[in-house]
Write a protein that holds these residues in place. Sequence first.
Motif: not given
Length: 231
Positions: A119, A122, A146
């Motif tokens: 995460q 990202l 994702q």
Amino acid sequence: MLTAKQDNRLTAAQNTLLALQQDPGPYQQDKALQLALAELQQLTNDLGPLRQQTQRLSKGKTAAKTDRRELLATSAGEIAGDLYAYGTALKDRTIQAAANHSYGTLINLRATALTDAAQDLLDLANAHTKPLEDYGVTPERLQELQDALTAFQGSKNDPRQQISDAKAARLAIKAKFSDLATLLEDRLDRSLRKYARSHPEFYQRIQAARLVIDRKGKHKGGNDGTPEKLG
């Protein structure tokens, strides 16, 4: 899903049901016994299919979870590589430190740590989408990361959920067998008493069908098991 003892008890209940259905003459006017018989049919119908079911985690699900972990580590590791190169070009040690991951380091992380790292990567990539285009970080690659992250997060609770489901199933089965015992002991057995004199052969057939043979192991002397009353 049934234990050996539960399986034996179910078999005895089914034998009792069959014996009653094969000789309905004596209780044609006995509405209470007929109602108990209908309920016995329903309970055995509910419990019968459980002989074939299992709540164990299948190898297929384990393999699928491994595949999701590998895809997440691969996708995140690739994005991390481009982010690290970008941070190096900028001489930005903060980006370099945040992007200092590879497939090898990611794949061995605990599930929670892996999702956190993915995460973070990202989020960092999404914050620098324009310059990262020069490094081949396309919207498609970001979407792949994702999707991989979402899929892996959904799989983290699979084993725990299966354990919870299995526990709930065992409790439900236990309740069914409790209902079965109440039906047989407190209603059927007591309703059958009157037939011991009026229809002794019928009564003895039902009593024989009510016996449970525990076949889990052999007893000394060569007996297959000791009969006991179901309930």
